[in-house]
Write a protein that holds these residues in place. Structure first.
Motif, mmCIF file in Angstrom:
data_model
loop_
_atom_site.group_PDB
_atom_site.id
_atom_site.type_symbol
_atom_site.label_atom_id
_atom_site.label_comp_id
_atom_site.label_asym_id
_atom_site.label_seq_id
_atom_site.Cartn_x
_atom_site.Cartn_y
_atom_site.Cartn_z
ATOM 1 N N TYR A 156 52.564 20.501 61.533
ATOM 2 C CA TYR A 156 53.318 19.453 62.014
ATOM 3 C C TYR A 156 53.443 19.063 63.423
ATOM 4 C CZ TYR A 156 58.027 16.794 62.353
ATOM 5 O OH TYR A 156 58.945 15.910 62.598
ATOM 6 N N ALA A 157 53.450 20.024 64.236
ATOM 7 C CA ALA A 157 53.512 19.932 65.797
ATOM 8 C C ALA A 157 52.158 19.485 66.084
ATOM 9 C CB ALA A 157 53.780 21.352 66.316
ATOM 10 N N ALA A 158 51.163 19.667 65.639
ATOM 11 C CA ALA A 158 49.622 19.361 65.841
ATOM 12 C C ALA A 158 49.801 17.630 65.538
ATOM 13 C CB ALA A 158 48.685 20.015 65.171
ATOM 14 N N LEU A 159 50.460 17.205 64.344
ATOM 15 C CA LEU A 159 50.260 15.986 63.989
ATOM 16 C C LEU A 159 51.159 15.103 65.046
ATOM 17 C CD1 LEU A 159 49.861 13.384 62.052
ATOM 18 C CD2 LEU A 159 52.042 13.958 61.097
ATOM 19 N N LEU A 160 52.232 15.628 65.461
ATOM 20 C CA LEU A 160 53.155 15.022 66.383
ATOM 21 C C LEU A 160 52.341 14.789 67.896
ATOM 22 C CD1 LEU A 160 56.653 16.124 65.649
ATOM 23 C CD2 LEU A 160 55.501 13.912 64.918
ATOM 24 N N THR A 161 51.755 15.969 68.149
ATOM 25 C CA THR A 161 51.020 16.066 69.454
ATOM 26 C C THR A 161 49.854 14.777 69.425
ATOM 27 O OG1 THR A 161 51.349 18.177 69.701
ATOM 28 C CG2 THR A 161 49.508 17.341 71.067
ATOM 29 N N ARG A 162 49.093 14.703 68.212
ATOM 30 C CA ARG A 162 48.149 13.794 68.100
ATOM 31 C C ARG A 162 48.698 12.310 68.200
ATOM 32 N NH1 ARG A 162 44.386 13.535 62.776
ATOM 33 N NH2 ARG A 162 42.985 11.938 63.418
ATOM 34 N N LEU A 163 49.820 12.237 67.822
ATOM 35 C CA LEU A 163 50.314 10.968 67.666
ATOM 36 C C LEU A 163 50.921 10.558 68.961
ATOM 37 C CD1 LEU A 163 52.410 11.021 64.221
ATOM 38 C CD2 LEU A 163 50.476 9.612 64.698
ATOM 39 N N ARG A 164 51.231 11.395 69.766
ATOM 40 C CA ARG A 164 51.836 11.448 71.094
ATOM 41 C C ARG A 164 50.749 10.804 72.157
ATOM 42 N NH1 ARG A 164 56.360 11.077 72.660
ATOM 43 N NH2 ARG A 164 55.327 9.126 73.380
ATOM 44 N N SER A 165 49.409 11.205 71.827
ATOM 45 C CA SER A 165 48.366 10.647 72.534
ATOM 46 C C SER A 165 47.129 10.095 71.640
ATOM 47 C CB SER A 165 47.819 11.659 73.404
ATOM 48 O OG SER A 165 47.294 12.624 72.827
ATOM 49 N N GLN A 166 47.524 9.320 71.060
ATOM 50 C CA GLN A 166 46.705 8.515 69.871
ATOM 51 C C GLN A 166 45.815 7.662 70.571
ATOM 52 O OE1 GLN A 166 48.600 6.883 66.451
ATOM 53 N NE2 GLN A 166 46.835 6.087 65.531
ATOM 54 N N ALA A 167 44.409 7.832 70.286
ATOM 55 C CA ALA A 167 43.340 7.006 70.902
ATOM 56 C C ALA A 167 43.648 5.476 70.429
ATOM 57 C CB ALA A 167 42.154 7.565 70.761
ATOM 58 N N ALA A 168 42.982 4.476 71.338
ATOM 59 C CA ALA A 168 43.207 3.066 70.831
ATOM 60 C C ALA A 168 42.421 2.722 69.618
ATOM 61 C CB ALA A 168 42.939 2.230 71.833
ATOM 62 N N ASP A 169 41.374 3.488 69.102
ATOM 63 C CA ASP A 169 40.578 3.210 68.071
ATOM 64 C C ASP A 169 40.578 4.207 66.988
ATOM 65 O OD1 ASP A 169 39.615 5.570 69.487
ATOM 66 O OD2 ASP A 169 37.390 4.610 69.444
ATOM 67 N N GLU A 170 41.912 5.067 67.231
ATOM 68 C CA GLU A 170 42.012 5.937 66.176
ATOM 69 C C GLU A 170 43.086 5.835 65.065
ATOM 70 O OE1 GLU A 170 42.730 10.776 66.034
ATOM 71 O OE2 GLU A 170 43.539 9.686 67.657
ATOM 72 N N VAL A 171 42.946 5.721 63.764
ATOM 73 C CA VAL A 171 43.834 5.828 62.635
ATOM 74 C C VAL A 171 44.070 7.074 62.633
ATOM 75 C CG1 VAL A 171 44.553 4.953 60.516
ATOM 76 C CG2 VAL A 171 43.293 3.551 61.725
ATOM 77 N N VAL A 172 45.533 7.685 62.444
ATOM 78 C CA VAL A 172 46.099 8.812 61.967
ATOM 79 C C VAL A 172 46.513 8.998 60.855
ATOM 80 C CG1 VAL A 172 47.480 10.802 62.578
ATOM 81 C CG2 VAL A 172 46.429 9.592 64.787
ATOM 82 N N TYR A 173 46.098 9.973 60.002
ATOM 83 C CA TYR A 173 46.851 9.737 58.514
ATOM 84 C C TYR A 173 47.644 11.021 58.518
ATOM 85 C CZ TYR A 173 43.056 6.500 57.757
ATOM 86 O OH TYR A 173 42.099 5.437 57.771
ATOM 87 N N ALA A 174 48.943 10.876 58.203
ATOM 88 C CA ALA A 174 49.972 11.771 57.791
ATOM 89 C C ALA A 174 50.181 11.832 56.395
ATOM 90 C CB ALA A 174 51.127 11.430 58.615
#
Length: 224
Positions: free
Chosen positions: A102-120
């Motif tokens: 969970y912490a890794a997901l939020l950290t990734r969303l915190r600095s999400q790249a402009a060309d990246e879709v994050v899947y939760a």
């Protein structure tokens, strides 16, 4: 001559702030979405406080262009793991989640790249299991709302998760109303009423006591 007794709804009650409404929460969330860049809002509180309901309402009111959801419940450990650990009867306790994931997901969303879709992941209450990669989060969405019991916990990887949040709203609801809602929810998802009451007054109550002790760490207490 003695003064008349104060009305119970008089001066003492006047000190209590009025309850929050969905309309005020929506407007406050809209202001968060208007900030530059990505903002992550956490909703926390005891089981049955209305976290998922408020999160869904914010998403519905503001729309998918402004809000994406990334709930903590997607990180429930699988039942097979809980059975192997003898912890299935405590499902929902703090040690029955993948806090590091969970912490890794939020950290990734915190600095999400402009060309990246994050899947939760998403938790299915009817199946009582998590479904991976079920919630796509676009980099263009300015506000991510996450909700869960342990956003303010101080053990394990939970502080790393909390550090990724801009604000944490603690949802405060009358305990009797909360427990009634929990019983209804358990029955709605297949529990018989006796077992539903047992869960609400047992493990859910124990979790609520631990969560209530963390409220001072919240940015804001929302009284519903």
């Amino acid at each position: 001559m003695t003064s008349p007794p104060e009305d119970a709804a008089g001066p003492a009650a006047a000190l209590e702030p009025p309850p929050d409404t969905l309309a005020t929460l929506v407007e406050d969330a809209r202001r968060l979405a208007a900030r530059p860049g990505r903002t992550i809002l956490g909703l926390t509180g005891a089981p049955g406080a209305g976290k998922s309901t408020v999160a869904a309402a914010l998403a519905d009111e503001l729309g998918p262009e402004l809000v994406a959801l990334a709930p903590m419940d997607g990180f429930h450990l699988d039942d097979a793991i809980l059975h192997a650990r003898g912890a299935r009867g405590r499902k929902g306790a703090i040690d029955t989640f993948d806090d590091a994931g969970y912490a890794a997901l939020l950290t990734r969303l915190r600095s999400q790249a402009a060309d990246e879709v994050v899947y939760a992941p998403r938790y299915d209450r009817d199946l009582e299991t998590s479904i991976g990669s079920a919630l796509p989060i676009s980099p263009s969405v300015p506000l991510v709302v996450t909700e869960g019991n342990y956003l303010l916990a101080r053990t394990g990887a939970w502080p790393r998760a909390c550090a990724a949040l801009d604000e944490v709203w603690f949802l405060d609801l009358d305990p009797a109303v909360r427990e009634s809602r929990l019983v209804e929810r358990h029955v709605r998802h297949g529990e018989d009423p006796a077992r539903a009451h047992e869960r609400a007054s047992g493990p859910d109550h124990d979790n609520a006591v631990a969560i209530e002790a963390l409220r001072d760490g919240a940015t804001r207490v929302v009284r519903l």
